[in-house]
Design a protein around this motif. Structure first.
Motif, PDB file in Angstrom:
ATOM      1  N   SER A   9     -29.638  -7.823 -21.793  1.00  0.00           N
ATOM      2  CA  SER A   9     -30.256  -7.130 -22.924  1.00  0.00           C
ATOM      3  C   SER A   9     -29.509  -5.852 -23.298  1.00  0.00           C
ATOM      4  O   SER A   9     -29.971  -5.085 -24.135  1.00  0.00           O
ATOM      5  CB  SER A   9     -31.726  -6.834 -22.624  1.00  0.00           C
ATOM      6  N   VAL A  49     -27.454  -3.364 -25.202  1.00  0.00           N
ATOM      7  CA  VAL A  49     -26.999  -3.206 -26.587  1.00  0.00           C
ATOM      8  C   VAL A  49     -26.107  -1.962 -26.661  1.00  0.00           C
ATOM      9  O   VAL A  49     -25.983  -1.211 -25.688  1.00  0.00           O
ATOM     10  CB  VAL A  49     -28.177  -3.120 -27.589  1.00  0.00           C
ATOM     11  N   THR A  50     -25.482  -1.776 -27.806  1.00  0.00           N
ATOM     12  CA  THR A  50     -24.468  -0.733 -27.942  1.00  0.00           C
ATOM     13  C   THR A  50     -24.992   0.663 -27.607  1.00  0.00           C
ATOM     14  O   THR A  50     -24.301   1.470 -26.982  1.00  0.00           O
ATOM     15  CB  THR A  50     -23.866  -0.803 -29.360  1.00  0.00           C
ATOM     16  N   THR A  51     -26.219   0.938 -28.004  1.00  0.00           N
ATOM     17  CA  THR A  51     -26.828   2.237 -27.698  1.00  0.00           C
ATOM     18  C   THR A  51     -26.889   2.486 -26.193  1.00  0.00           C
ATOM     19  O   THR A  51     -26.707   3.620 -25.732  1.00  0.00           O
ATOM     20  CB  THR A  51     -28.250   2.294 -28.303  1.00  0.00           C
ATOM     21  N   ASP A  52     -27.134   1.446 -25.435  1.00  0.00           N
ATOM     22  CA  ASP A  52     -27.171   1.590 -23.975  1.00  0.00           C
ATOM     23  C   ASP A  52     -25.805   2.008 -23.434  1.00  0.00           C
ATOM     24  O   ASP A  52     -25.712   2.789 -22.485  1.00  0.00           O
ATOM     25  CB  ASP A  52     -27.574   0.266 -23.309  1.00  0.00           C
ATOM     26  N   CYS A  63     -22.065  -7.721 -27.497  1.00  0.00           N
ATOM     27  CA  CYS A  63     -22.914  -7.290 -28.603  1.00  0.00           C
ATOM     28  C   CYS A  63     -22.094  -6.463 -29.597  1.00  0.00           C
ATOM     29  O   CYS A  63     -21.202  -5.706 -29.213  1.00  0.00           O
ATOM     30  CB  CYS A  63     -24.093  -6.469 -28.079  1.00  0.00           C
TER      31      CYS A  63
END
Lengths: 362, 362
Positions: free
Chosen positions: B340, B342-345, B279
């Protein structure tokens, strides 16, 4: 613009609304039509290892619609997570949508594609919408390039349209699938998509990469306009087949208690129970998921050399997979949040829903 | 401006894009070049208590690239949390980036530096981007001082550039490391960094504090421009070494399945497996982490009087540490979120990843 020499494969996904000004529209139509497949980049891996069986998808004739083996579809088209792959290879999705009034819809579609597993998700919207959509999530790339009528003088329309289309066209070549329409409202400069589709069927005519996902009201208007009659519940699947044929090979997913899907040749449905909550925005999750699954399905089928696969329509597989995933996620969200379930809660369960069906490989 | 009498040490980190207008560019080049070390403030503590061993970093000649002992590097350069220290001593990072289209990238870089352990993280971006980046997090200090071409008349360009540079210069002196470029797009007034680096190699030439972190495509263009040939996979490490030498002592981290790092003298790599998710935004996490780790490494080495440490390049240590931390965090995020992710995770796991390697002392 017509040439698109480096164009990726594009699917066009309508959700009932679509951007374009009247003069711009004819060019956008051309743009849409020019987005034909012309690339041979395909994902490898699991693709050739097993044949794809979509049970009972070739029914329809007698009015009975068979349930798709949706879990199997999801498992087959979802690409393996290969360590050697680069950013973008798992999918680059664009959503054209978002105006002064609607910012949630394009966000839901774009973030859903990302949460299902896309690498990049872009939104093309108006300036007013952009700030808000960006602030929902730093994960999205948001382009504030559309204009609404209130900010464009009549005598500027042609030139503004031209600038916007040049900018949009430059970008569109880079995406695997484009979701057109969620949250464009009915501004005269961002013409309503249902109006476009019903009054300009040629926009999607004979485009086998186009998918329409009308809800019950949008479907009714589409039938009235294209078939010049009312919806016939008794012969629903025949009517849907006829509608697809009349438009010329597009795929239509008629949303409802069961999502009924046809491309004019076959009819199938997904009726897995999801959630009794009908909060707005679930159609946008569906758009984003169907967009990504359809592009995955095309890659999968193009990389699969088994003759039995050649007749399978990847757009139908994308619809089946997207429909099932939304239903699963909505079910899980409802279990947790009950009446207070909102669309964001459902999006949070897209990952688990996919993992339950098709575990990511390490 | 050229004197920077009170200048802190600065590292310059490119992520492929860089701000500067054409006339402004020559001044920015000067600005970049003036950011040489001139200060002796260093972090103490653990620094002198053990010698720094970077195993097998002096290889390269025969084409074999040795794996860095990355965990050991992280442990050695990460400063102890000393109760007597003041705000700023653990690192002050600036990110120059963020325009109308891109707001996620500079946010990811800036917040990552903070989550790894910096005390202060600033972003310098356009007005349009500032409101959005501020809304992502109250932790960041966001300066809306850059301009894009659409908001600057041609005859104003020189004067606007001058004002911006004066303002930026005033601030730049205060930072330990500056990340230049994530999310600056390709606006003509915020010139593309890859264009700058490839067409104006002098920008980073002979700057041993500059780090470039190209992805596979950016690296290809860099090789073509600087070495006037294609990427040679057979002799990848020799080519990387030559590239660094040709540019004159900058450090390059070529991102990929393994991140390969060189300063023209040594080549090392980090290939710890992270996550198969690709991602968008992970390169920005890397920029922010490398920025902070590089400044920590410089402080560490400057405060260490063991002769064996004098030949170690802190920029390489920063790259090794940043690469490992991103990979660890991406791995933990993927374990939890699977497809699923994403970068924030991933950013949410930077802290745990560092703690696992190098527990904070009470």
């Amino acid at each position: 613009m017509g040439a698109c020499p480096h164009a990726w494969r594009h699917n066009l996904q309508h959700r009932g609304r679509m951007w374009a000004a009247s003069p711009a529209f004819r060019r956008q139509l051309f743009l849409l039509r020019s987005l034909a497949p012309s690339c041979t980049c395909v994902s490898g891996g699991r693709a050739s290892s097993s044949s794809l069986r979509v049970h009972a998808m070739h029914a329809a004739a007698a009015g009975a619609v068979y349930e798709a083996d949706a879990e199997s579809v999801v498992r087959r088209i979802t690409p393996p997570l290969d360590r050697a792959r680069h950013k973008g290879q798992a999918g680059k999705i664009a959503v054209i949508g978002g105006c002064r009034e609607y910012t949630g819809a394009p966000y839901f579609a774009a973030i859903s594609a990302l949460k299902v597993g896309a690498d990049l998700s872009h939104v093309f919207c108006t300036k007013d919408a952009a700030t808000v959509i960006k602030s929902y999530s730093p994960e999205l790339i948001v382009h504030p390039i559309l204009e609404e009528s209130y900010s464009v003088r009549d005598d500027e329309r042609e030139s503004v349209s031209s600038i916007i289309l040049t900018e949009v066209t430059k970008w569109m070549e880079r995406f695997d699938c484009i979701v057109v329409g969620p949250g464009l409202g009915r501004d005269s400069f961002l013409l309503d998509g249902l109006f476009l589709v019903t009054n300009n069927i040629s926009l999607v005519e004979d485009n086998s990469l186009a998918i329409l996902t009308p809800n019950v009201y949008e479907y009714k208007r589409l039938v009235q306009k294209v078939l010049n009659c009312d919806v016939d519940e008794e012969n629903a699947s025949e009517q849907l087949t006829t509608l697809c044929q009349k438009i010329g090979g597009v795929t239509i997913m008629k949303k409802g208690k069961a999502d009924v899907i046809s491309d004019g040749k076959q009819v199938t449905q997904v009726s897995t129970f999801g959630s009794p909550r009908r909060c707005g925005g679930q159609g946008d999750i569906l758009s984003g998921s169907v967009a990504l699954f359809s592009s995955w399905a095309r890659h999968f089928l193009l990389s699969n050399d088994q003759p039995t696969e050649k007749s399978v329509n990847p757009m139908i597989l994308g619809c089946i997979a997207g429909s099932l995933l939304l239903r699963k996620a909505a079910g899980l969200a409802f279990e947790k949040k009950k009446r207070s379930t909102v669309t964001t809660d459902i999006i949070e369960f897209l990952g688990k829903s996919l993992e339950d069906i098709c575990p990511a490989e390490q």
